[in-house]
Design a protein around this motif. Sequence first.
Motif, PDB file in Angstrom:
ATOM      1  N   VAL A  34       0.840  -1.189   0.000  1.00 17.61           N
ATOM      2  CA  VAL A  34       0.000   0.000   0.000  1.00 17.61           C
ATOM      3  C   VAL A  34       0.881   1.247   0.000  1.00 17.61           C
ATOM      4  O   VAL A  34       1.795   1.372   0.813  1.00 17.61           O
ATOM      5  N   VAL A  35       0.573   2.146  -0.931  1.00 19.38           N
ATOM      6  CA  VAL A  35       1.242   3.442  -0.984  1.00 19.38           C
ATOM      7  C   VAL A  35       0.177   4.527  -0.942  1.00 19.38           C
ATOM      8  O   VAL A  35      -0.996   4.288  -1.239  1.00 19.38           O
ATOM      9  N   VAL A  36       0.591   5.712  -0.562  1.00 20.43           N
ATOM     10  CA  VAL A  36      -0.316   6.859  -0.531  1.00 20.43           C
ATOM     11  C   VAL A  36       0.410   8.055  -1.128  1.00 20.43           C
ATOM     12  O   VAL A  36       1.631   8.188  -0.990  1.00 20.43           O
ATOM     13  N   VAL A  37      -0.348   8.900  -1.817  1.00 16.50           N
ATOM     14  CA  VAL A  37       0.219  10.079  -2.454  1.00 16.50           C
ATOM     15  C   VAL A  37      -0.811  11.205  -2.389  1.00 16.50           C
ATOM     16  O   VAL A  37      -2.016  10.956  -2.467  1.00 16.50           O
ATOM     17  N   ALA A  38      -0.337  12.414  -2.219  1.00 12.42           N
ATOM     18  CA  ALA A  38      -1.226  13.578  -2.264  1.00 12.42           C
ATOM     19  C   ALA A  38      -1.629  13.827  -3.713  1.00 12.42           C
ATOM     20  O   ALA A  38      -0.800  13.716  -4.622  1.00 12.42           O
ATOM     21  N   VAL A  39      -2.905  14.134  -3.915  1.00 18.97           N
ATOM     22  CA  VAL A  39      -3.405  14.367  -5.266  1.00 18.97           C
ATOM     23  C   VAL A  39      -4.334  15.577  -5.288  1.00 18.97           C
ATOM     24  O   VAL A  39      -4.947  15.927  -4.278  1.00 18.97           O
ATOM     25  N   THR A  40      -4.422  16.175  -6.460  1.00 19.48           N
ATOM     26  CA  THR A  40      -5.470  17.141  -6.740  1.00 19.48           C
ATOM     27  C   THR A  40      -6.398  16.454  -7.727  1.00 19.48           C
ATOM     28  O   THR A  40      -5.972  16.038  -8.805  1.00 19.48           O
ATOM     29  N   LEU A  41      -7.659  16.283  -7.333  1.00 16.84           N
ATOM     30  CA  LEU A  41      -8.654  15.591  -8.149  1.00 16.84           C
ATOM     31  C   LEU A  41      -9.639  16.633  -8.676  1.00 16.84           C
ATOM     32  O   LEU A  41     -10.201  17.397  -7.896  1.00 16.84           O
ATOM     33  N   THR A  42      -9.807  16.657  -9.980  1.00 16.71           N
ATOM     34  CA  THR A  42     -10.714  17.610 -10.613  1.00 16.71           C
ATOM     35  C   THR A  42     -11.784  16.849 -11.379  1.00 16.71           C
ATOM     36  O   THR A  42     -11.472  15.915 -12.122  1.00 16.71           O
ATOM     37  N   VAL A  43     -13.035  17.216 -11.184  1.00 14.50           N
ATOM     38  CA  VAL A  43     -14.152  16.625 -11.920  1.00 14.50           C
ATOM     39  C   VAL A  43     -14.434  17.524 -13.123  1.00 14.50           C
ATOM     40  O   VAL A  43     -14.540  18.752 -12.993  1.00 14.50           O
ATOM     41  N   VAL A  44     -14.530  16.883 -14.292  1.00 13.53           N
ATOM     42  CA  VAL A  44     -14.750  17.612 -15.545  1.00 13.53           C
ATOM     43  C   VAL A  44     -16.032  17.089 -16.187  1.00 13.53           C
ATOM     44  O   VAL A  44     -16.197  15.878 -16.360  1.00 13.53           O
ATOM     45  N   GLN A  45     -16.943  18.026 -16.523  1.00 11.84           N
ATOM     46  CA  GLN A  45     -18.168  17.673 -17.242  1.00 11.84           C
ATOM     47  C   GLN A  45     -18.244  18.509 -18.506  1.00 11.84           C
ATOM     48  O   GLN A  45     -18.119  19.741 -18.453  1.00 11.84           O
ATOM     49  N   ASP A  46     -18.423  17.849 -19.624  1.00 12.46           N
ATOM     50  CA  ASP A  46     -18.533  18.537 -20.916  1.00 12.46           C
ATOM     51  C   ASP A  46     -17.382  19.521 -21.131  1.00 12.46           C
ATOM     52  O   ASP A  46     -17.575  20.636 -21.617  1.00 12.46           O
ATOM     53  N   GLY A  47     -16.176  19.108 -20.741  1.00 10.83           N
ATOM     54  CA  GLY A  47     -14.996  19.926 -20.952  1.00 10.83           C
ATOM     55  C   GLY A  47     -14.821  21.066 -19.959  1.00 10.83           C
ATOM     56  O   GLY A  47     -13.888  21.854 -20.071  1.00 10.83           O
ATOM     57  N   ILE A  48     -15.701  21.167 -18.978  1.00 11.61           N
ATOM     58  CA  ILE A  48     -15.645  22.254 -18.000  1.00 11.61           C
ATOM     59  C   ILE A  48     -15.317  21.682 -16.624  1.00 11.61           C
ATOM     60  O   ILE A  48     -15.957  20.726 -16.174  1.00 11.61           O
ATOM     61  N   GLU A  49     -14.333  22.264 -15.962  1.00  9.15           N
ATOM     62  CA  GLU A  49     -13.996  21.853 -14.600  1.00  9.15           C
ATOM     63  C   GLU A  49     -15.098  22.333 -13.667  1.00  9.15           C
ATOM     64  O   GLU A  49     -15.393  23.522 -13.606  1.00  9.15           O
ATOM     65  N   ILE A  50     -15.726  21.391 -12.960  1.00  6.51           N
ATOM     66  CA  ILE A  50     -16.824  21.787 -12.075  1.00  6.51           C
ATOM     67  C   ILE A  50     -16.461  21.689 -10.596  1.00  6.51           C
ATOM     68  O   ILE A  50     -17.203  22.149  -9.749  1.00  6.51           O
ATOM     69  N   GLY A  51     -15.338  21.088 -10.310  1.00 13.92           N
ATOM     70  CA  GLY A  51     -14.925  20.997  -8.906  1.00 13.92           C
ATOM     71  C   GLY A  51     -13.545  20.419  -8.797  1.00 13.92           C
ATOM     72  O   GLY A  51     -13.089  19.668  -9.662  1.00 13.92           O
TER      73      GLY A  51
END
Length: 145
Positions: free
Chosen positions: A105-122
């Motif tokens: 098991v490894v862990v890493v910090a991430v930035t997760l972005t949700v994209v809908q229809d080419g637009i970042e929504i969160g």
Amino acid sequence: MVTAVLCVLALAGCGSRVTGTAKALQITDVEHTLVTSYFTALNEAGTQGVTQQRELLADTQHPDFREGDCELPDGTIRVQPTMSTLRLDPDWTPPGQDEHPRGVVVVVAVTLTVVQDGIEIGSQIGSQHLVLLNGKTYGFAPCAT
């Protein structure tokens, strides 16, 4: 005298120390490459569409935890890991589980972005656990909360 020599030798054998320095387990280039490749494949699948990314997430879901699928948010996700934070996490168990996943098991910090229809929504910053098992990287599909 022979008895005394045997006693000394016996005691020396029991009390001998192993020389050397203990080293903590570390991430090697192999693990680093496996994790980097996982995120590259995940993001490339996201650029191809929702179906392709969901198929990849299903294929890379840890084999011992596949029955716990969850609904992904609408759209795709883009994950940017901060590889300098990659570290082992041998005591981690998936939320709600009592057993440790097979593998490393490894862990890493991430930035997760949700994209809908080419637009970042969160976007969200957090930690992501992955498991390295038999030369493959497995994850735990993100759930909409």
